[in-house]
Design a protein around this motif. Structure first.
Motif, PDB file in Angstrom:
ATOM      1  N   VAL A  78       1.051  -1.143  -0.035  1.00  0.00           N
ATOM      2  CA  VAL A  78       0.042   0.074   0.046  1.00  0.00           C
ATOM      3  C   VAL A  78       0.938   1.261  -0.031  1.00  0.00           C
ATOM      4  CG1 VAL A  78      -1.483   1.432   1.329  1.00  0.00           C
ATOM      5  CG2 VAL A  78      -2.168  -1.204   0.963  1.00  0.00           C
ATOM      6  N   VAL A  79       1.933   1.306   0.837  1.00  0.00           N
ATOM      7  CA  VAL A  79       2.776   2.475   0.989  1.00  0.00           C
ATOM      8  C   VAL A  79       3.530   2.595  -0.237  1.00  0.00           C
ATOM      9  CG1 VAL A  79       4.705   3.507   2.221  1.00  0.00           C
ATOM     10  CG2 VAL A  79       2.925   2.337   3.379  1.00  0.00           C
ATOM     11  N   VAL A  80       3.946   1.632  -0.897  1.00  0.00           N
ATOM     12  CA  VAL A  80       4.862   1.750  -2.265  1.00  0.00           C
ATOM     13  C   VAL A  80       3.626   2.561  -3.391  1.00  0.00           C
ATOM     14  CG1 VAL A  80       5.704   0.471  -4.138  1.00  0.00           C
ATOM     15  CG2 VAL A  80       6.387  -0.169  -1.803  1.00  0.00           C
ATOM     16  N   LEU A  81       2.636   1.941  -3.746  1.00  0.00           N
ATOM     17  CA  LEU A  81       1.686   2.580  -4.453  1.00  0.00           C
ATOM     18  C   LEU A  81       1.353   3.943  -4.083  1.00  0.00           C
ATOM     19  CD1 LEU A  81      -0.770  -0.500  -4.918  1.00  0.00           C
ATOM     20  CD2 LEU A  81       0.777   0.250  -6.517  1.00  0.00           C
ATOM     21  N   ALA A  82       1.272   4.416  -2.901  1.00  0.00           N
ATOM     22  CA  ALA A  82       0.664   5.555  -2.568  1.00  0.00           C
ATOM     23  C   ALA A  82       1.868   6.592  -2.904  1.00  0.00           C
ATOM     24  CB  ALA A  82       0.603   5.792  -0.926  1.00  0.00           C
ATOM     25  N   LEU A  83       3.245   6.002  -2.790  1.00  0.00           N
ATOM     26  CA  LEU A  83       4.499   6.742  -2.732  1.00  0.00           C
ATOM     27  C   LEU A  83       4.591   7.079  -4.311  1.00  0.00           C
ATOM     28  CD1 LEU A  83       7.154   5.667  -0.076  1.00  0.00           C
ATOM     29  CD2 LEU A  83       6.305   8.384  -0.639  1.00  0.00           C
ATOM     30  N   VAL A  84       4.531   6.039  -5.189  1.00  0.00           N
ATOM     31  CA  VAL A  84       4.370   6.199  -6.426  1.00  0.00           C
ATOM     32  C   VAL A  84       3.342   7.510  -7.136  1.00  0.00           C
ATOM     33  CG1 VAL A  84       3.822   5.076  -8.754  1.00  0.00           C
ATOM     34  CG2 VAL A  84       5.060   3.848  -7.065  1.00  0.00           C
ATOM     35  N   ALA A  85       2.150   7.526  -6.366  1.00  0.00           N
ATOM     36  CA  ALA A  85       1.212   8.469  -6.709  1.00  0.00           C
ATOM     37  C   ALA A  85       1.690   9.594  -6.318  1.00  0.00           C
ATOM     38  CB  ALA A  85      -0.162   8.258  -6.178  1.00  0.00           C
ATOM     39  N   PHE A  86       2.350   9.707  -4.916  1.00  0.00           N
ATOM     40  CA  PHE A  86       3.019  10.930  -4.408  1.00  0.00           C
ATOM     41  C   PHE A  86       4.083  11.915  -5.132  1.00  0.00           C
ATOM     42  CE2 PHE A  86       5.349  13.188  -1.573  1.00  0.00           C
ATOM     43  CZ  PHE A  86       4.485  13.797  -0.513  1.00  0.00           C
ATOM     44  N   VAL A  87       4.866  10.610  -5.850  1.00  0.00           N
ATOM     45  CA  VAL A  87       5.866  11.304  -6.819  1.00  0.00           C
ATOM     46  C   VAL A  87       5.365  11.952  -7.917  1.00  0.00           C
ATOM     47  CG1 VAL A  87       7.879  10.430  -8.077  1.00  0.00           C
ATOM     48  CG2 VAL A  87       7.781   9.601  -5.711  1.00  0.00           C
ATOM     49  N   ALA A  88       4.493  11.061  -8.518  1.00  0.00           N
ATOM     50  CA  ALA A  88       3.849  11.725  -9.627  1.00  0.00           C
ATOM     51  C   ALA A  88       3.133  12.738  -9.827  1.00  0.00           C
ATOM     52  CB  ALA A  88       2.976  10.469 -10.300  1.00  0.00           C
ATOM     53  N   VAL A  89       2.294  13.062  -8.666  1.00  0.00           N
ATOM     54  CA  VAL A  89       1.400  14.193  -8.627  1.00  0.00           C
ATOM     55  C   VAL A  89       2.196  15.206  -8.010  1.00  0.00           C
ATOM     56  CG1 VAL A  89       1.108  14.174  -5.896  1.00  0.00           C
ATOM     57  CG2 VAL A  89      -0.580  15.148  -7.540  1.00  0.00           C
ATOM     58  N   THR A  90       3.389  15.063  -7.401  1.00  0.00           N
ATOM     59  CA  THR A  90       4.345  16.204  -7.114  1.00  0.00           C
ATOM     60  C   THR A  90       4.909  16.818  -8.523  1.00  0.00           C
ATOM     61  OG1 THR A  90       4.982  15.212  -5.155  1.00  0.00           O
ATOM     62  CG2 THR A  90       6.578  16.967  -5.894  1.00  0.00           C
TER      63      THR A  90
END
Length: 389
Positions: A78-90
């Protein structure tokens, strides 16, 4: 023997670095995004409020869901997928050419932030030995504290020499370092023995930490008066740089958090929480009495002592109160209370300051602290603080 369990393992260091990079990227935009709204997109101060507020709203909405998913689907995935989204949106902030696009990006950023911050804290609570949980969560919290000091300074440095595209790209790069750190953590799951239950409200929120969440809510309601109005109050006091408050506050946290955690682990919460509540209330009274630079800085020191004791102690108590497979729900519950406290506090104390002035607003904050103190010693102080089996 448990007292001698190692705290500074590879996984603990990696989750602390994850928090450091993740929070630094997050704080990159705290002081600079309002400038992007008004300077580049030609928006108003009201637009700034919408852009800042939507992230908090979406983070609050998603935290209980994130806690449930962390407990049922596994922490690391869950954290890995959320961080992928975090990087992409930044990185996608580079594409924000209108207020609507920026608003939507901030909403997505809030969802990602709710998942990543809740998830990282849950992984940290899994990694830390139970006998050293107060100390360990204190050290873990220092990463976010350090990021709070470094992030805005570094972002303004970049913006002064380059442009917003460089700022957003650098923020994405820093958050990608958090992703790499999580990937390096040993894969583990602590929910393998979770009993199967029907999905309901208790699947997303943990009732056993409701009273602690009330304490966290009221404590952070007062902090809403700091993050929203301390800059304006500094101007009233003729303090040239309000940033000194957060710098001193952060240094105070750095010293207090680990020490408070060790006392909690050895003696329980009552003694150290008494000191924390007194320090928190005193810090607001000193702010009320402040006439210039000296007492302004002293209040920041005392505030750091108060929050440095209260926040990690409450988090450690909450984690200890449940089985390992419910730690995600616990973090989702207490972080929701934290976000709501800051958000609602900013609004309510804004009304108070408009009516009575900022100094009297801080005096009222000193008395508001009595509420969580009473709740804590009435409901929580007598409950066991050790990890349940």
């Amino acid at each position: 023997m448990n007292e001698r369990q190692s705290l500074w393992t590879k996984d603990f260091i990696l989750i602390c670095l994850t928090s450091l990079f993740m929070f630094t990227s997050f704080y990159f935009l705290i002081s600079t995004l309002p400038m992007y709204v008004t300077g580049v997109l030609k928006g108003s101060e009201r637009n700034v409020g919408y852009i800042v507020g939507i992230l908090t709203i979406t983070a609050v909405l998603v935290r209980p869901i994130s806690g449930y998913m962390l407990d049922t689907m596994g922490r690391k995935g869950v954290v890995v997928l959320a961080l992928v989204a975090f990087v992409a949106v930044t990185f996608a902030y580079n594409l924000a050419t209108s207020m609507l696009i920026l608003f939507l990006l901030r909403a997505v950023h809030g969802f990602a932030w709710g998942f990543t911050s809740t998830g990282a804290g849950t992984i940290a609570s899994d990694i830390v030995p139970a006998a050293r949980r107060g100390e360990g969560m204190g050290y873990y919290g220092l990463a976010g504290t350090f990021a709070m000091a470094v992030g805005p300074v570094l972002s303004l440095y970049i913006l002064d020499r380059y442009d917003f595209n460089t700022l957003f790209t650098t923020g994405a790069f820093i958050s990608s370092l958090a992703l790499l750190c999580v990937l390096g953590i040993k894969s583990f799951e602590s929910n393998m023995d979770k009993p199967k239950t029907k999905i309901g409200l208790n699947s997303f929120l943990e009732p056993r930490v409701y009273s602690l969440s009330v304490v966290i809510f009221f404590v952070n309601l007062t902090y809403g008066g700091i993050v929203s109005f301390i800059t304006l109050y500094a101007m009233e006091l003729n303090v040239a740089n309000a940033g000194i408050f957060f710098m001193v506050y952060g240094v105070s946290l750095l010293f207090v958090r680990p020490y408070a955690g060790k006392i909690f682990d050895k003696r329980g919460p009552n003694q150290i929480m008494s000191i924390g509540f007194v320090a928190l209330s005193t810090s607001f009274f000193v702010l009320f009495m402040a006439k210039g630079y000296l007492m302004f800085v002293i209040s920041a020191i005392i505030l750091g002592i108060g929050f440095g004791i209260i926040q990690p102690t409450l988090q450690a108590m909450a984690i200890n109160r449940v089985e390992p497979f419910r730690r995600g729900a616990v973090n989702g519950t207490i972080f929701t209370a934290l976000d709501l406290g800051i958000g609602i506090g900013s609004i309510l104390l804004g009304f108070v300051s408009n009516t009575l002035g900022l100094s009297y607003m801080y005096l009222i904050c000193a008395f508001i602290v009595i509420i969580p103190m009473v709740v804590f010693f009435w409901k929580d102080a007598k409950m066991p603080s050790k990890q349940i089996s």
